[in-house]
Design a protein around this motif. Structure first.
Motif, mmCIF file in Angstrom:
data_model
loop_
_atom_site.group_PDB
_atom_site.id
_atom_site.type_symbol
_atom_site.label_atom_id
_atom_site.label_comp_id
_atom_site.label_asym_id
_atom_site.label_seq_id
_atom_site.Cartn_x
_atom_site.Cartn_y
_atom_site.Cartn_z
ATOM 1 N N ARG A 6 22.336 4.479 -12.281
ATOM 2 C CA ARG A 6 20.927 4.261 -11.934
ATOM 3 C C ARG A 6 20.166 3.528 -13.036
ATOM 4 N NH1 ARG A 6 21.777 9.639 -9.898
ATOM 5 N NH2 ARG A 6 21.626 9.678 -7.624
ATOM 6 N N ASN A 7 20.768 3.413 -14.209
ATOM 7 C CA ASN A 7 20.118 2.696 -15.313
ATOM 8 C C ASN A 7 20.219 1.180 -15.164
ATOM 9 O OD1 ASN A 7 19.528 5.149 -16.630
ATOM 10 N ND2 ASN A 7 21.558 5.191 -17.587
ATOM 11 N N TYR A 8 21.016 0.729 -14.206
ATOM 12 C CA TYR A 8 21.228 -0.703 -14.030
ATOM 13 C C TYR A 8 20.477 -1.210 -12.797
ATOM 14 C CZ TYR A 8 24.998 0.162 -17.353
ATOM 15 O OH TYR A 8 25.717 0.530 -18.462
ATOM 16 N N LYS A 9 20.044 -2.467 -12.861
ATOM 17 C CA LYS A 9 19.289 -3.061 -11.759
ATOM 18 C C LYS A 9 20.113 -4.037 -10.925
ATOM 19 C CE LYS A 9 15.569 -0.901 -12.960
ATOM 20 N NZ LYS A 9 15.127 0.255 -12.134
ATOM 21 N N ARG A 10 21.088 -4.678 -11.560
ATOM 22 C CA ARG A 10 21.903 -5.662 -10.835
ATOM 23 C C ARG A 10 23.342 -5.534 -11.331
ATOM 24 N NH1 ARG A 10 19.759 -11.754 -10.215
ATOM 25 N NH2 ARG A 10 18.368 -10.647 -8.761
ATOM 26 N N CYS A 43 22.848 0.345 -3.260
ATOM 27 C CA CYS A 43 21.741 -0.388 -2.648
ATOM 28 C C CYS A 43 20.586 0.542 -2.287
ATOM 29 C CB CYS A 43 22.234 -1.129 -1.400
ATOM 30 S SG CYS A 43 23.346 -2.507 -1.749
ATOM 31 N N GLU A 45 19.626 2.902 -3.967
ATOM 32 C CA GLU A 45 18.922 3.154 -5.226
ATOM 33 C C GLU A 45 18.216 1.893 -5.731
ATOM 34 O OE1 GLU A 45 18.616 6.000 -6.848
ATOM 35 O OE2 GLU A 45 19.875 7.182 -5.471
ATOM 36 N N LYS A 46 18.098 0.881 -4.861
ATOM 37 C CA LYS A 46 17.426 -0.387 -5.188
ATOM 38 C C LYS A 46 18.190 -1.199 -6.232
ATOM 39 C CE LYS A 46 14.165 1.044 -2.464
ATOM 40 N NZ LYS A 46 14.154 0.583 -1.051
ATOM 41 N N ILE A 47 19.500 -0.974 -6.316
ATOM 42 C CA ILE A 47 20.354 -1.756 -7.202
ATOM 43 C C ILE A 47 20.932 -2.917 -6.411
ATOM 44 C CG2 ILE A 47 22.428 -1.732 -8.646
ATOM 45 C CD1 ILE A 47 21.933 1.302 -9.013
ATOM 46 N N GLU A 48 20.812 -4.132 -6.957
ATOM 47 C CA GLU A 48 21.341 -5.316 -6.278
ATOM 48 C C GLU A 48 22.825 -5.466 -6.597
ATOM 49 O OE1 GLU A 48 17.526 -8.250 -5.930
ATOM 50 O OE2 GLU A 48 18.526 -8.157 -7.878
ATOM 51 N N LYS A 134 18.180 -9.872 0.440
ATOM 52 C CA LYS A 134 18.895 -8.615 0.652
ATOM 53 C C LYS A 134 20.274 -8.794 1.283
ATOM 54 C CE LYS A 134 15.127 -6.636 -0.799
ATOM 55 N NZ LYS A 134 15.032 -6.196 -2.212
ATOM 56 N N ASP A 169 23.187 -6.815 -15.346
ATOM 57 C CA ASP A 169 23.240 -5.981 -16.540
ATOM 58 C C ASP A 169 24.476 -5.092 -16.586
ATOM 59 O OD1 ASP A 169 22.212 -4.512 -14.441
ATOM 60 O OD2 ASP A 169 20.316 -4.055 -15.418
#
Length: 371
Positions: A6-10, A43, A45-48, A134, A169
């Motif tokens: 969860r610490n990562y965004k992409r 996804c 969790e809003k992670i791309e 998306k 990331d």
């Protein structure tokens, strides 16, 4: 899902051939279903997510006669197998993601697409647009046209380049081994697993061995090379065993090798230069030119002692000192025939030899990375 993700965004996820296809070159359908379920959890969790998927050649070769499918394929046979397997692979991915009402997009890349600046930017823009809308990009090397001379040869480094393109990331390499060991654990019972790598040095590289499966084209050495690209761009990289069902959601501390990304990164252009795999030529420079480069100056023709290779303007060249030590990599402003003509010449003499046209630095400091 593993909480630390969860610490990562992409996140870029690379899937190896040995995971996707069994020894009969048939897709491991139930395993893939669990992987896609894991990706959908990310996804949520809003992670791309971007997928870099091997497997086209492995799936395609199953359509050949048995005696052909089991031996090493020629370049033409490999290209044909990729053409067959891409259809099977993408159809399977599409079916799995549509269960969650998610669309996918196929992106085929070649080595030149990441080594040529404008094509690199075009690919980056395409991937960014797909993520904006998306969609899940499924990336693979364009094996239908690639040859040994113009290919990555493995999807590990391709995945690292894709991670660079999209400013990911985290890069996850799903493999058939749970990370880096001090020796090959298949042959050495005393091999130790290394859970954290903060610096990639000669000792780390010496631990890498070749692939031991007949389906996979890479090995640990290609994963180390991928890690060098990823961490240089500030991304963390994980190597983990993906053979089990739900390979991402079952990640636990210590069950994988984590390469830590650098906190301070060069600008995007210099990072693109430093990650090049295919320099087209070499320059050897004198001591005065070397000292100028170390002070952050551009390379001028007067400091060039010799040149090798056939290259065009905007190609990448390796720059060596008089002791044959590689000191820099840069994008050259002249083709090789011109450099052969003007090497060692000062600005006035160079201008005369070029019919008084405007004279530029051979390699500008903004287009150069010191090694």
């Amino acid at each position: 899902m593993a909480a630390f993700l969860r610490n990562y965004k992409r996140i870029v996820v690379k899937i190896g051939s040995s995971l996707l296809a069994d020894n009969k070159f048939v897709i491991r359908q139930s395993w893939l279903s669990t992987l896609v379920e894991d990706l959908m959890m990310l996804c949520d969790e809003k992670i791309e997510i971007v997928l870099v998927s091997s497997g086209a050649v492995a799936l395609g070769r199953g359509s050949f006669r048995a005696e052909v499918a089991q031996r090493k394929l020629s370049v033409a046979e490999k290209q044909a197998a990729a053409a067959i397997g891409q259809i099977k692979l993408l159809h399977t991915y599409q079916s799995e993601f549509l269960k969650y009402k998610r669309e996918i997009a196929q992106v085929l890349l070649s080595l030149d697409d990441s080594e040529t600046r404008q094509r690199y930017i075009n690919a980056k823009n395409t991937l960014e647009m797909l993520l904006k809308h998306k969609l899940i990009p499924i990336v693979n090397e364009n094996d239908t046209v690639a040859t040994e001379e113009i290919s990555y040869g493995d999807n590990d480094r391709l995945a690292a380049r894709v991670a660079q393109m999209v400013d990911a990331d985290l890069l996850i390499l799903l493999s058939d081994i749970d990370g880096l060991y001090t020796a090959n654990p298949n042959f050495d019972k005393n091999a130790r697993h290394i859970p954290l790598i903060e610096t990639i040095d000669a000792d780390i590289k010496s631990m890498a061995g070749e692939s031991h499966t007949k389906i996979s084209s890479g090995g640990m050495i290609t994963k180390i090379l991928a890690a060098e690209i990823a961490v240089e761009n500030g991304a963390d990289m994980i190597i983990c065993n993906g053979m089990q069902d739900h390979p991402i959601s079952k990640l636990k501390k210590g069950s994988y090798s984590l390469f830590k990304g650098r906190q301070q990164r060069a600008d995007a252009r210099k990072r693109w230069i430093s990650n090049h795999l295919n320099a087209k030529g070499t320059l050897v420079i004198d001591e005065g030119a070397k000292q100028a480069l170390l002070l952050g100056k551009s390379l001028l023709a007067a400091g060039i002692v010799s040149t090798e290779g056939s290259y065009q303007a905007t190609d990448m060249v390796n720059i060596y000192d008089s002791n044959n030590t590689l000191i820099a990599l840069g994008m050259i402003n002249y083709h090789s025939e011109t450099i052969a003509l003007v090497k060692g010449k000062n600005k006035q003499k160079m201008q005369s030899l070029l019919n008084n046209e405007s004279v530029k630095a051979v390699v500008h400091r903004n287009d150069m990375v010191m090694l």
